[in-house]
Design a protein around this motif. Structure first.
Motif, PDB file in Angstrom:
ATOM      1  N   ASN A  86      -9.312 -92.197 -64.626  1.00 41.69           N
ATOM      2  CA  ASN A  86     -10.439 -92.173 -63.396  1.00 41.69           C
ATOM      3  C   ASN A  86      -9.860 -91.065 -62.498  1.00 41.69           C
ATOM      4  OD1 ASN A  86     -12.237 -93.690 -64.395  1.00 41.69           O
ATOM      5  ND2 ASN A  86     -11.191 -95.642 -63.316  1.00 41.69           N
ATOM      6  N   ILE A  87      -8.321 -91.022 -62.222  1.00 43.42           N
ATOM      7  CA  ILE A  87      -7.759 -90.308 -61.280  1.00 43.42           C
ATOM      8  C   ILE A  87      -7.776 -88.962 -61.987  1.00 43.42           C
ATOM      9  CG2 ILE A  87      -5.360 -89.637 -60.366  1.00 43.42           C
ATOM     10  CD1 ILE A  87      -4.637 -92.640 -60.405  1.00 43.42           C
ATOM     11  N   LEU A  88      -7.588 -88.525 -63.100  1.00 42.55           N
ATOM     12  CA  LEU A  88      -7.608 -87.431 -63.704  1.00 42.55           C
ATOM     13  C   LEU A  88      -8.917 -86.689 -63.725  1.00 42.55           C
ATOM     14  CD1 LEU A  88      -4.785 -87.178 -66.208  1.00 42.55           C
ATOM     15  CD2 LEU A  88      -4.647 -86.421 -64.053  1.00 42.55           C
ATOM     16  N   SER A  89      -9.876 -87.611 -63.762  1.00 44.87           N
ATOM     17  CA  SER A  89     -11.333 -86.909 -63.905  1.00 44.87           C
ATOM     18  C   SER A  89     -11.752 -86.274 -62.665  1.00 44.87           C
ATOM     19  CB  SER A  89     -12.276 -88.081 -64.258  1.00 44.87           C
ATOM     20  OG  SER A  89     -12.345 -88.856 -62.904  1.00 44.87           O
ATOM     21  N   LYS A  90     -11.082 -86.284 -61.469  1.00 46.79           N
ATOM     22  CA  LYS A  90     -11.270 -85.441 -60.264  1.00 46.79           C
ATOM     23  C   LYS A  90     -10.755 -84.134 -60.214  1.00 46.79           C
ATOM     24  CE  LYS A  90     -11.283 -89.730 -57.737  1.00 46.79           C
ATOM     25  NZ  LYS A  90     -10.479 -90.603 -56.458  1.00 46.79           N
ATOM     26  N   ALA A  91      -9.723 -84.032 -61.499  1.00 45.05           N
ATOM     27  CA  ALA A  91      -9.338 -82.578 -61.603  1.00 45.05           C
ATOM     28  C   ALA A  91      -9.919 -81.919 -62.588  1.00 45.05           C
ATOM     29  CB  ALA A  91      -7.901 -82.655 -61.929  1.00 45.05           C
ATOM     30  N   LYS A  92     -11.111 -82.533 -63.355  1.00 42.88           N
ATOM     31  CA  LYS A  92     -11.949 -81.870 -64.214  1.00 42.88           C
ATOM     32  C   LYS A  92     -12.536 -80.458 -63.684  1.00 42.88           C
ATOM     33  CE  LYS A  92     -14.817 -83.009 -68.308  1.00 42.88           C
ATOM     34  NZ  LYS A  92     -15.350 -84.172 -68.954  1.00 42.88           N
ATOM     35  N   PRO A  93     -13.222 -80.499 -62.638  1.00 44.69           N
ATOM     36  CA  PRO A  93     -13.643 -79.178 -62.300  1.00 44.69           C
ATOM     37  C   PRO A  93     -12.574 -78.017 -62.074  1.00 44.69           C
ATOM     38  CG  PRO A  93     -14.477 -80.866 -60.870  1.00 44.69           C
ATOM     39  CD  PRO A  93     -13.600 -81.657 -61.571  1.00 44.69           C
ATOM     40  N   ALA A  94     -11.396 -78.630 -61.596  1.00 43.78           N
ATOM     41  CA  ALA A  94     -10.349 -77.391 -61.260  1.00 43.78           C
ATOM     42  C   ALA A  94      -9.876 -76.959 -62.552  1.00 43.78           C
ATOM     43  CB  ALA A  94      -9.315 -78.071 -60.588  1.00 43.78           C
ATOM     44  N   ALA A  95      -9.814 -77.830 -63.583  1.00 46.68           N
ATOM     45  CA  ALA A  95      -9.381 -77.374 -65.135  1.00 46.68           C
ATOM     46  C   ALA A  95     -10.273 -76.620 -65.427  1.00 46.68           C
ATOM     47  CB  ALA A  95      -9.172 -78.737 -65.812  1.00 46.68           C
ATOM     48  N   GLU A  96     -11.658 -76.914 -65.235  1.00 48.51           N
ATOM     49  CA  GLU A  96     -12.537 -75.725 -65.990  1.00 48.51           C
ATOM     50  C   GLU A  96     -12.538 -74.307 -65.318  1.00 48.51           C
ATOM     51  OE1 GLU A  96     -17.732 -75.663 -66.305  1.00 48.51           O
ATOM     52  OE2 GLU A  96     -16.539 -77.570 -65.631  1.00 48.51           O
ATOM     53  N   THR A  97     -12.237 -74.436 -63.892  1.00 49.64           N
ATOM     54  CA  THR A  97     -12.028 -73.125 -63.273  1.00 49.64           C
ATOM     55  C   THR A  97     -10.956 -72.528 -63.688  1.00 49.64           C
ATOM     56  OG1 THR A  97     -13.263 -74.134 -61.536  1.00 49.64           O
ATOM     57  CG2 THR A  97     -12.002 -72.027 -60.951  1.00 49.64           C
ATOM     58  N   CYS A  98      -9.959 -73.250 -64.174  1.00 51.53           N
ATOM     59  CA  CYS A  98      -8.670 -72.569 -64.785  1.00 51.53           C
ATOM     60  C   CYS A  98      -8.812 -72.020 -66.005  1.00 51.53           C
ATOM     61  CB  CYS A  98      -7.455 -73.546 -64.787  1.00 51.53           C
ATOM     62  SG  CYS A  98      -6.908 -74.014 -62.818  1.00 51.53           S
ATOM     63  N   TYR A  99      -9.502 -72.886 -66.714  1.00 51.13           N
ATOM     64  CA  TYR A  99      -9.782 -72.237 -68.183  1.00 51.13           C
ATOM     65  C   TYR A  99     -10.773 -71.113 -67.920  1.00 51.13           C
ATOM     66  CZ  TYR A  99     -11.955 -71.995 -72.764  1.00 51.13           C
ATOM     67  OH  TYR A  99     -12.235 -71.564 -74.130  1.00 51.13           O
ATOM     68  N   LYS A 100     -11.799 -70.994 -67.285  1.00 51.09           N
ATOM     69  CA  LYS A 100     -12.442 -69.584 -67.154  1.00 51.09           C
ATOM     70  C   LYS A 100     -11.467 -68.590 -66.819  1.00 51.09           C
ATOM     71  CE  LYS A 100     -16.867 -71.869 -65.821  1.00 51.09           C
ATOM     72  NZ  LYS A 100     -17.720 -72.219 -64.816  1.00 51.09           N
ATOM     73  N   TRP A 101     -10.393 -68.689 -65.621  1.00 55.10           N
ATOM     74  CA  TRP A 101      -9.659 -67.774 -65.389  1.00 55.10           C
ATOM     75  C   TRP A 101      -8.895 -67.536 -66.519  1.00 55.10           C
ATOM     76  CZ3 TRP A 101      -7.589 -70.015 -60.059  1.00 55.10           C
ATOM     77  CH2 TRP A 101      -8.715 -70.083 -59.002  1.00 55.10           C
ATOM     78  N   CYS A 102      -8.392 -68.154 -67.091  1.00 52.76           N
ATOM     79  CA  CYS A 102      -7.366 -67.772 -68.437  1.00 52.76           C
ATOM     80  C   CYS A 102      -8.067 -67.107 -69.217  1.00 52.76           C
ATOM     81  CB  CYS A 102      -6.583 -69.253 -68.791  1.00 52.76           C
ATOM     82  SG  CYS A 102      -5.629 -69.969 -67.905  1.00 52.76           S
ATOM     83  N   HIS A 103      -9.261 -67.423 -69.703  1.00 54.38           N
ATOM     84  CA  HIS A 103     -10.139 -66.510 -70.650  1.00 54.38           C
ATOM     85  C   HIS A 103     -10.419 -65.254 -70.070  1.00 54.38           C
ATOM     86  CE1 HIS A 103     -12.857 -66.429 -73.929  1.00 54.38           C
ATOM     87  NE2 HIS A 103     -13.679 -65.853 -73.107  1.00 54.38           N
TER      88      HIS A 103
END
Length: 124
Positions: A86-103
């Motif tokens: 539940n705590i880490l689910s709040k970081a999911k949008p940030a992780a998606e953005t980071c994945y887009k940047w890395c790609h």
């Protein structure tokens, strides 16, 4: 008056930092001290700000890359503890953005590398 003596040969600035300490024979011997206590403190200027900036940039790259990899491998769905999930689910949008940047960075680097290889492999 150039020197202030407190206890024999000890000056006011050298209470915490004694240059004439016999336990450290590698330190130079001085006949007088100043209130700064350390004469070499101001000599090391220049690249401290650059080191801090590079350290922060490196840390940011590692965090962004780590979040991008975590999103790519879907680490969040593999966690079994519900509280942590539940705590880490709040970081999911940030992780998606980071994945887009890395790609995007990876795609740009590959394209530029291909251009460089074509430039050097051109047969005239």
């Amino acid at each position: 008056m150039y020197n202030v003596s407190l206890n024999g040969s000890e000056s006011a600035g050298s209470v915490a930092y004694r240059m004439n300490n016999q336990a450290y024979p590698q330190t130079p011997k001085y006949s007088n001290m100043n209130f700064r206590g350390r004469d070499d403190y101001y000599e090391e200027k220049g690249s401290k700000g650059l080191k801090v900036l590079l350290g922060l940039a490196g840390t940011a790259v590692l965090v962004i890359g780590g979040l991008g990899i975590a999103h790519k491998k879907d680490v969040l769905s593999k966690i079994s503890n519900e509280k942590v999930k539940n705590i880490l689910s709040k970081a999911k949008p940030a992780a998606e953005t980071c994945y887009k940047w890395c790609h995007k960075v990876k795609k740009t680097l590959v394209n530029n590398w291909d251009k460089i290889k074509k430039m050097f492999n051109k047969k005239s």
